[in-house]
Scaffold this motif. Structure first.
Motif, PDB file in Angstrom:
ATOM      1  N   ASP A 154       0.769  -1.306   0.013  1.00  0.00           N
ATOM      2  CA  ASP A 154       0.034   0.044   0.187  1.00  0.00           C
ATOM      3  C   ASP A 154       0.752   1.222  -0.155  1.00  0.00           C
ATOM      4  N   GLU A 155       1.941   1.169   0.714  1.00  0.00           N
ATOM      5  CA  GLU A 155       2.807   2.517   0.784  1.00  0.00           C
ATOM      6  C   GLU A 155       3.452   2.742  -0.495  1.00  0.00           C
ATOM      7  N   THR A 156       4.000   1.583  -0.920  1.00  0.00           N
ATOM      8  CA  THR A 156       4.516   1.675  -2.395  1.00  0.00           C
ATOM      9  C   THR A 156       3.581   2.087  -3.267  1.00  0.00           C
ATOM     10  N   VAL A 157       2.218   1.504  -3.321  1.00  0.00           N
ATOM     11  CA  VAL A 157       1.328   2.267  -4.454  1.00  0.00           C
ATOM     12  C   VAL A 157       1.269   3.771  -4.019  1.00  0.00           C
ATOM     13  N   THR A 158       1.086   4.149  -3.041  1.00  0.00           N
ATOM     14  CA  THR A 158       1.062   5.598  -2.674  1.00  0.00           C
ATOM     15  C   THR A 158       2.320   6.268  -3.067  1.00  0.00           C
ATOM     16  N   MET A 159       3.289   5.771  -2.835  1.00  0.00           N
ATOM     17  CA  MET A 159       4.711   6.573  -2.856  1.00  0.00           C
ATOM     18  C   MET A 159       4.977   6.568  -4.722  1.00  0.00           C
ATOM     19  N   LEU A 160       4.692   5.565  -5.134  1.00  0.00           N
ATOM     20  CA  LEU A 160       4.929   5.876  -6.599  1.00  0.00           C
ATOM     21  C   LEU A 160       3.909   6.141  -7.580  1.00  0.00           C
ATOM     22  N   GLY A 161       2.566   6.172  -6.814  1.00  0.00           N
ATOM     23  CA  GLY A 161       1.482   6.599  -7.708  1.00  0.00           C
ATOM     24  C   GLY A 161       1.248   5.672  -8.924  1.00  0.00           C
ATOM     25  N   TRP A 162       1.396   4.307  -8.471  1.00  0.00           N
ATOM     26  CA  TRP A 162       1.019   3.444  -9.597  1.00  0.00           C
ATOM     27  C   TRP A 162      -0.336   2.738  -9.051  1.00  0.00           C
ATOM     28  N   PRO A 163      -0.888   2.017 -10.070  1.00  0.00           N
ATOM     29  CA  PRO A 163      -2.101   0.887  -9.478  1.00  0.00           C
ATOM     30  C   PRO A 163      -1.434  -0.187  -8.953  1.00  0.00           C
ATOM     31  N   ARG A 164      -2.182  -1.026  -7.903  1.00  0.00           N
ATOM     32  CA  ARG A 164      -1.522  -2.051  -7.017  1.00  0.00           C
ATOM     33  C   ARG A 164      -1.166  -3.028  -8.022  1.00  0.00           C
ATOM     34  N   GLY A 165      -2.123  -3.370  -9.026  1.00  0.00           N
ATOM     35  CA  GLY A 165      -1.476  -4.527 -10.083  1.00  0.00           C
ATOM     36  C   GLY A 165      -0.273  -4.093 -10.606  1.00  0.00           C
ATOM     37  N   THR A 166       0.134  -2.967 -10.977  1.00  0.00           N
ATOM     38  CA  THR A 166       1.396  -2.453 -11.625  1.00  0.00           C
ATOM     39  C   THR A 166       2.590  -2.668 -10.548  1.00  0.00           C
ATOM     40  N   VAL A 167       2.386  -2.445  -9.457  1.00  0.00           N
ATOM     41  CA  VAL A 167       3.319  -2.284  -8.269  1.00  0.00           C
ATOM     42  C   VAL A 167       3.715  -4.112  -8.140  1.00  0.00           C
ATOM     43  N   LYS A 168       2.480  -4.950  -8.208  1.00  0.00           N
ATOM     44  CA  LYS A 168       2.708  -6.348  -8.002  1.00  0.00           C
ATOM     45  C   LYS A 168       3.561  -6.718  -9.075  1.00  0.00           C
ATOM     46  N   SER A 169       3.212  -6.699 -10.304  1.00  0.00           N
ATOM     47  CA  SER A 169       3.884  -7.207 -11.651  1.00  0.00           C
ATOM     48  C   SER A 169       5.348  -6.720 -11.864  1.00  0.00           C
ATOM     49  N   ARG A 170       5.211  -5.527 -11.753  1.00  0.00           N
ATOM     50  CA  ARG A 170       6.578  -4.935 -11.847  1.00  0.00           C
ATOM     51  C   ARG A 170       7.671  -5.363 -10.667  1.00  0.00           C
ATOM     52  N   THR A 171       6.989  -5.541  -9.428  1.00  0.00           N
ATOM     53  CA  THR A 171       7.871  -6.049  -8.445  1.00  0.00           C
ATOM     54  C   THR A 171       8.434  -7.359  -8.719  1.00  0.00           C
ATOM     55  N   SER A 172       7.470  -8.257  -9.218  1.00  0.00           N
ATOM     56  CA  SER A 172       7.818  -9.727  -9.496  1.00  0.00           C
ATOM     57  C   SER A 172       8.811  -9.695 -10.494  1.00  0.00           C
ATOM     58  N   ARG A 173       8.547  -8.860 -11.876  1.00  0.00           N
ATOM     59  CA  ARG A 173       9.242  -8.967 -12.933  1.00  0.00           C
ATOM     60  C   ARG A 173      10.809  -8.064 -12.503  1.00  0.00           C
ATOM     61  N   ALA A 174      10.758  -7.586 -11.766  1.00  0.00           N
ATOM     62  CA  ALA A 174      12.158  -6.629 -11.482  1.00  0.00           C
ATOM     63  C   ALA A 174      12.917  -7.443 -10.387  1.00  0.00           C
ATOM     64  N   LEU A 175      12.337  -8.380  -9.655  1.00  0.00           N
ATOM     65  CA  LEU A 175      13.219  -9.250  -8.756  1.00  0.00           C
ATOM     66  C   LEU A 175      13.549 -10.354  -9.799  1.00  0.00           C
ATOM     67  N   VAL A 176      13.073 -10.834 -10.674  1.00  0.00           N
ATOM     68  CA  VAL A 176      13.530 -11.933 -11.765  1.00  0.00           C
ATOM     69  C   VAL A 176      14.602 -11.298 -12.573  1.00  0.00           C
ATOM     70  N   LYS A 177      14.748 -10.084 -12.873  1.00  0.00           N
ATOM     71  CA  LYS A 177      15.850  -9.393 -13.556  1.00  0.00           C
ATOM     72  C   LYS A 177      16.796  -9.064 -12.688  1.00  0.00           C
ATOM     73  N   LEU A 178      16.743  -8.641 -11.480  1.00  0.00           N
ATOM     74  CA  LEU A 178      17.768  -8.547 -10.597  1.00  0.00           C
ATOM     75  C   LEU A 178      18.461  -9.913 -10.177  1.00  0.00           C
ATOM     76  N   ARG A 179      17.592 -10.893 -10.090  1.00  0.00           N
ATOM     77  CA  ARG A 179      18.263 -12.229  -9.778  1.00  0.00           C
ATOM     78  C   ARG A 179      19.155 -12.427 -10.949  1.00  0.00           C
ATOM     79  N   GLY A 180      18.662 -12.184 -12.162  1.00  0.00           N
ATOM     80  CA  GLY A 180      19.422 -12.471 -13.516  1.00  0.00           C
ATOM     81  C   GLY A 180      20.828 -11.877 -13.599  1.00  0.00           C
ATOM     82  N   LEU A 181      20.635 -10.560 -13.073  1.00  0.00           N
ATOM     83  CA  LEU A 181      21.941  -9.787 -13.032  1.00  0.00           C
ATOM     84  C   LEU A 181      23.009 -10.176 -12.224  1.00  0.00           C
ATOM     85  N   LEU A 182      22.503 -10.666 -10.799  1.00  0.00           N
ATOM     86  CA  LEU A 182      23.233 -11.137  -9.963  1.00  0.00           C
ATOM     87  C   LEU A 182      23.977 -12.249 -10.439  1.00  0.00           C
TER      88      LEU A 182
END
Length: 190
Positions: A154-182
């Motif tokens: 909820d705080e992330t939704v507020t801070m970034l001004g994104w819809p909840r679904g966008t926060v969820k999906s982008r978090t998931s995809r970003a974690l995959v990308k970050l793991r791949g880079l690591l």
């Protein structure tokens, strides 16, 4: 965040909205560390202190607009994030450079003792920051909010001004990308 902190924030916000400058100073003191981390991790670098100072001033000026729909912390960090974005835009216009990512403090690494564990922890932290720098800005923002600042969804939704679904999906995809880079970095080092 414990509920008693949120209650304290509500009390101090109400007092600050009524003109109590000391109440706002208390809120500033309470949230300065989180605001600084936010600015640094979103790429303000050495300009982080200027960013948070401007955010606190804007927060004070806009305090009458705060309605308590989110935590004060999330509302304030949204202002910090916007100020950091403004900094990026001005850097791009002024220098024509790509967004700058957060930097490790040279002093932090210089003060590490010689223990192997500390060296390895420093290397892992540096690898994480390097990988984080390689993420697109929006992926970096959501990772910083959720895992570095430990903001709720909820705080992330507020801070970034994104819809909840966008926060969820982008978090998931970003974690995959970050793991791949690591993983790529670990393979290249080994």
């Amino acid at each position: 965040m414990p509920s008693e902190v949120a209650l304290d924030d509500e009390e101090f916000v109400t007092r600050a909205q009524a003109g109590d400058l000391e109440a706002y100073e208390f809120l500033v003191a309470r949230h300065t560390a989180a605001a600084y981390r936010t600015a640094v991790l979103l790429g303000a670098g050495s300009d982080a202190e200027d960013v948070i100072q401007e955010a606190f001033v804007k927060g004070y000026r806009r305090l009458s607009r705060y309605r308590g729909e989110s935590s004060f912390r999330a509302w304030l960090l949204a202002i910090v994030a916007n100020e950091t974005r403004n900094l990026h835009r001005s850097r791009e216009r002024r220098n024509g450079l790509l967004l700058r990512a957060a930097r490790l403090s040279a002093g932090a690494e210089a003060t590490e003792d010689g223990a192997v564990g500390a060296v390895l922890a420093g290397e892992r932290r540096a690898a994480l920051v390097r990988a984080l720098r390689l993420l697109p800005a929006k992926d970096r923002e959501v990772i910083v909010c959720r895992y570095f600042l430990d903001l709720s969804e909820d705080e992330t939704v507020t801070m970034l001004g994104w819809p909840r679904g966008t926060v969820k999906s982008r978090t998931s995809r970003a974690l995959v990308k970050l793991r791949g880079l690591l993983q790529v970095e670990e393979v290249s080092r080994g």
